[in-house]
Design an enzyme around this catalytic site. Structure first.
Site, mmCIF file in Angstrom:
data_model
loop_
_atom_site.group_PDB
_atom_site.id
_atom_site.type_symbol
_atom_site.label_atom_id
_atom_site.label_comp_id
_atom_site.label_asym_id
_atom_site.label_seq_id
_atom_site.Cartn_x
_atom_site.Cartn_y
_atom_site.Cartn_z
ATOM 1 N N ILE A 1 0.840 -1.209 0.000
ATOM 2 C CA ILE A 1 0.000 0.000 0.000
ATOM 3 C C ILE A 1 0.876 1.260 0.000
ATOM 4 C CG2 ILE A 1 -1.691 1.320 1.343
ATOM 5 C CD1 ILE A 1 -2.768 -1.464 2.327
ATOM 6 N N THR B 1 -4.401 5.221 7.744
ATOM 7 C CA THR B 1 -5.303 4.205 7.189
ATOM 8 C C THR B 1 -4.749 2.815 7.498
ATOM 9 O OG1 THR B 1 -4.210 4.245 5.024
ATOM 10 C CG2 THR B 1 -6.129 5.679 5.286
ATOM 11 N N ARG C 1 -3.626 0.950 11.124
ATOM 12 C CA ARG C 1 -4.388 0.414 12.249
ATOM 13 C C ARG C 1 -4.432 1.489 13.332
ATOM 14 N NH1 ARG C 1 -6.228 -2.586 9.348
ATOM 15 N NH2 ARG C 1 -6.352 -4.859 9.346
ATOM 16 N N ASP D 1 -8.839 6.636 9.198
ATOM 17 C CA ASP D 1 -9.803 5.622 8.761
ATOM 18 C C ASP D 1 -9.907 4.527 9.817
ATOM 19 O OD1 ASP D 1 -11.589 4.462 6.776
ATOM 20 O OD2 ASP D 1 -10.068 2.890 6.566
ATOM 21 N N GLU E 1 -11.787 1.161 17.948
ATOM 22 C CA GLU E 1 -12.902 1.095 16.985
ATOM 23 C C GLU E 1 -13.785 -0.141 17.146
ATOM 24 O OE1 GLU E 1 -10.469 1.011 13.304
ATOM 25 O OE2 GLU E 1 -11.391 -0.926 12.869
ATOM 26 N N HIS F 1 -13.257 2.901 8.905
ATOM 27 C CA HIS F 1 -12.522 1.735 8.378
ATOM 28 C C HIS F 1 -13.098 1.297 7.023
ATOM 29 C CE1 HIS F 1 -9.706 -1.620 9.915
ATOM 30 N NE2 HIS F 1 -9.718 -1.626 8.583
ATOM 31 N N GLN F 2 -13.123 2.246 6.107
ATOM 32 C CA GLN F 2 -13.701 1.958 4.788
ATOM 33 C C GLN F 2 -12.674 2.040 3.669
ATOM 34 O OE1 GLN F 2 -16.354 5.706 4.478
ATOM 35 N NE2 GLN F 2 -15.506 5.548 2.432
ATOM 36 N N ALA F 3 -11.386 2.206 4.024
ATOM 37 C CA ALA F 3 -10.384 2.396 2.968
ATOM 38 C C ALA F 3 -10.351 1.232 1.982
ATOM 39 C CB ALA F 3 -9.002 2.620 3.581
ATOM 40 N N PHE F 4 -10.663 0.030 2.499
ATOM 41 C CA PHE F 4 -10.611 -1.167 1.627
ATOM 42 C C PHE F 4 -11.833 -1.268 0.719
ATOM 43 C CE2 PHE F 4 -14.012 -3.882 3.193
ATOM 44 C CZ PHE F 4 -14.389 -3.180 4.323
HETATM 45 P P1 NAI Z 1 2.786 -4.842 3.638
HETATM 46 O O1 NAI Z 1 3.100 -6.009 4.513
HETATM 47 O O2 NAI Z 1 2.891 -4.991 2.166
HETATM 48 O O3 NAI Z 1 3.701 -3.588 4.071
HETATM 49 C C1 NAI Z 1 3.967 -3.254 5.415
HETATM 50 C C2 NAI Z 1 5.362 -2.640 5.463
HETATM 51 O O4 NAI Z 1 5.575 -2.197 6.792
HETATM 52 C C3 NAI Z 1 6.467 -3.636 5.117
HETATM 53 O O5 NAI Z 1 7.280 -3.113 4.069
HETATM 54 C C4 NAI Z 1 7.238 -3.785 6.428
HETATM 55 O O6 NAI Z 1 8.637 -3.988 6.229
HETATM 56 C C5 NAI Z 1 6.949 -2.455 7.097
HETATM 57 N N1 NAI Z 1 7.130 -2.476 8.550
HETATM 58 C C6 NAI Z 1 6.705 -3.405 9.423
HETATM 59 N N2 NAI Z 1 7.063 -3.069 10.675
HETATM 60 C C7 NAI Z 1 7.742 -1.902 10.573
HETATM 61 C C8 NAI Z 1 8.371 -1.058 11.525
HETATM 62 N N3 NAI Z 1 8.385 -1.352 12.849
HETATM 63 N N4 NAI Z 1 8.977 0.075 11.076
HETATM 64 C C9 NAI Z 1 8.991 0.372 9.750
HETATM 65 N N5 NAI Z 1 8.410 -0.400 8.807
HETATM 66 C C10 NAI Z 1 7.794 -1.520 9.218
HETATM 67 O O7 NAI Z 1 1.318 -4.395 4.079
HETATM 68 P P2 NAI Z 1 0.266 -3.532 3.239
HETATM 69 O O8 NAI Z 1 -0.559 -4.439 2.405
HETATM 70 O O9 NAI Z 1 0.969 -2.398 2.589
HETATM 71 O O10 NAI Z 1 -0.686 -2.985 4.411
HETATM 72 C C11 NAI Z 1 -0.200 -2.125 5.423
HETATM 73 C C12 NAI Z 1 -1.231 -2.078 6.541
HETATM 74 O O11 NAI Z 1 -2.405 -1.410 6.086
HETATM 75 C C13 NAI Z 1 -1.756 -3.469 6.994
HETATM 76 O O12 NAI Z 1 -0.896 -4.066 7.942
HETATM 77 C C14 NAI Z 1 -3.093 -3.142 7.576
HETATM 78 O O13 NAI Z 1 -2.975 -2.947 8.976
HETATM 79 C C15 NAI Z 1 -3.491 -1.814 6.897
HETATM 80 N N6 NAI Z 1 -4.677 -1.974 6.058
HETATM 81 C C16 NAI Z 1 -5.749 -1.156 6.272
HETATM 82 C C17 NAI Z 1 -6.898 -1.275 5.505
HETATM 83 C C18 NAI Z 1 -8.060 -0.356 5.694
HETATM 84 O O14 NAI Z 1 -9.155 -0.634 5.149
HETATM 85 N N7 NAI Z 1 -7.925 0.745 6.412
HETATM 86 C C19 NAI Z 1 -7.015 -2.309 4.485
HETATM 87 C C20 NAI Z 1 -5.802 -3.090 4.287
HETATM 88 C C21 NAI Z 1 -4.692 -2.931 5.071
#
Ligand code: NAI
Length: 334
Positions: A158, A235, A237, A261, A266, A298-301
């Protein structure tokens, strides 16, 4: 396989039924429950080998024990994030847990941009004003994104989509991740230490998972490092931000804009209509009083494409489990 879906809204039911039908998968018996999965509702899944859950379902040791006793063998998450699941307990109970690691990163990235643009150009206020016949522009002044420095924390799937969009607007993008990704550099972003990102960014946007390391990564100390008037967007957690510290920053004017978001408390609030009742969470209620705070539930998805992707991968995971194969999306304790 008999599968119980918890927190199943009409849009979930529609897309899962359509995907199930389009794949000719008539051997699954799907049961949809609007309610959240909790210890009190786990009994609804008795006799269901599969249980499909979303982000605010409770998937702790107690619930998992109840599900396992009722015959459940697979917990299929309809989400990428899995901070709400006790994976150690699941393994101990012999349960398989699968997730949807990526569906539409564009959905979340585009919503992130929607929050940035709305807070900046105040289109939500303009919409309400114009409908009231008020064409005054006072208080609607924004700033050019072009030339602004934006800090992207987390350059995973993302975060990199957000970088691409911000670069498209002409922003200077700095970013931070434990594991730098060559694509982020190729897009034109510059990796910096977190302190430098906070100090140099007019916009800070969060795209890391919630872990013990990232919990409250935006706290009073982090906010103090940011320039006065900073825009913070989450967006990811809710608990990435210490909400009380953010409220203090807003009251002092140090935070100029806050777009959320997700919210750390929540669970039990988002995804339901509480419009006829009094919100009991005073911290959340205080957030809503600020004119420069924008909260979405929490609607970003929530795009058609993302829902289809979630349903498709969830059924891939279920089919793999039913056939005794691994889908590659199974989770194990870190
Ligand atoms: P991803 O796993 O592809 O990317 C997460 C990145 O965070 C990775 O590159 C990782 O190395 C990095 N990371 C982890 N711990 C770290 C730290 N302590 N310091 C610096 N970098 C760190 O995950 P993706 O798909 O990009 O999603 C990210 C987050 O978005 C998800 O974990 C989820 O919580 C949230 N999300 C929210 C949604 C929504 O509807 N609001 C929908 C989908 C995901």
């Amino acid at each position: 396989m008999r599968i119980a879906f918890f927190s199943a809204r009409p849009f979930d039911r529609d897309v899962f039924l359509a995907t199930h039908a389009s794949r000719g998968m008539d051997r699954h018996d799907l049961h949809f429950f609007d309610t959240r999965l909790t210890e009190a509702t786990a009994a609804l899944a008795a006799g269901c080998e599969g249980v499909c859950v979303f982000v605010n379902d409770q998937v702790g040791a107690g619930v998992l024990t109840a599900l396992a006793a009722g015959g459940t063998r697979l917990i299929a998450l309809r989400s990428a994030g899995f901070n709400h699941v006790d994976l150690e307990a699941a393994v101990g109970l012999g349960l398989t847990v699968s997730r949807v690691p990526a569906y539409s990163p564009y959905a979340v990235a585009e919503h992130t941009l929607a929050l940035i643009l709305t807070l900046n150009r105040k289109t939500h206020k303009a919409y309400a004003r114009v409908r009231e016949g008020n064409f005054s522009l006072d208080g609607l002044t924004g700033f050019d994104l072009h030339g602004t420095t934006a800090g992207v924390v987390g350059t995973g799937t993302i975060g990199r989509c957000v970088i691409r969009a911000l670069i498209g607007f002409g922003c200077h993008v700095v970013c931070h991740d434990l594991e730098p990704h060559p694509d982020a550099r190729a897009l034109g972003a510059r990796y910096v230490a977190l302190d430098e990102l906070f100090a140099s960014s007019a916009i800070v946007t969060l795209h890391v998972p919630l872990t013990p390391d990232t919990r409250h990564m935006i706290d009073a100390a982090a906010i103090a490092q940011m320039p006065r008037g900073v825009m913070i967007i989450n967006t990811g957690r809710g608990a990435l931000i210490d909400t009380r510290a953010a409220i203090d920053g807003l009251k002092r004017g140090h935070i100029g804009y806050l777009g959320l978001d997700v919210y750390e408390e929540e669970e039990g609030l988002f995804f339901d209509d509480h419009s006829a009742s009094v919100i009991q969470d005073d911290v959340f209620a205080r957030l809503l009083t600020f004119p420069n705070v924008l909260v979405t539930g929490h609607q970003a998805f929530l795009t058609r494409d993302a829902l289809q992707g979630i349903a498709s991968t969830t059924f891939d995971n279920i089919e793999a489990f039913a056939a005794g194969r691994r889908s590659g999306n199974e989770l194990t304790p870190a």
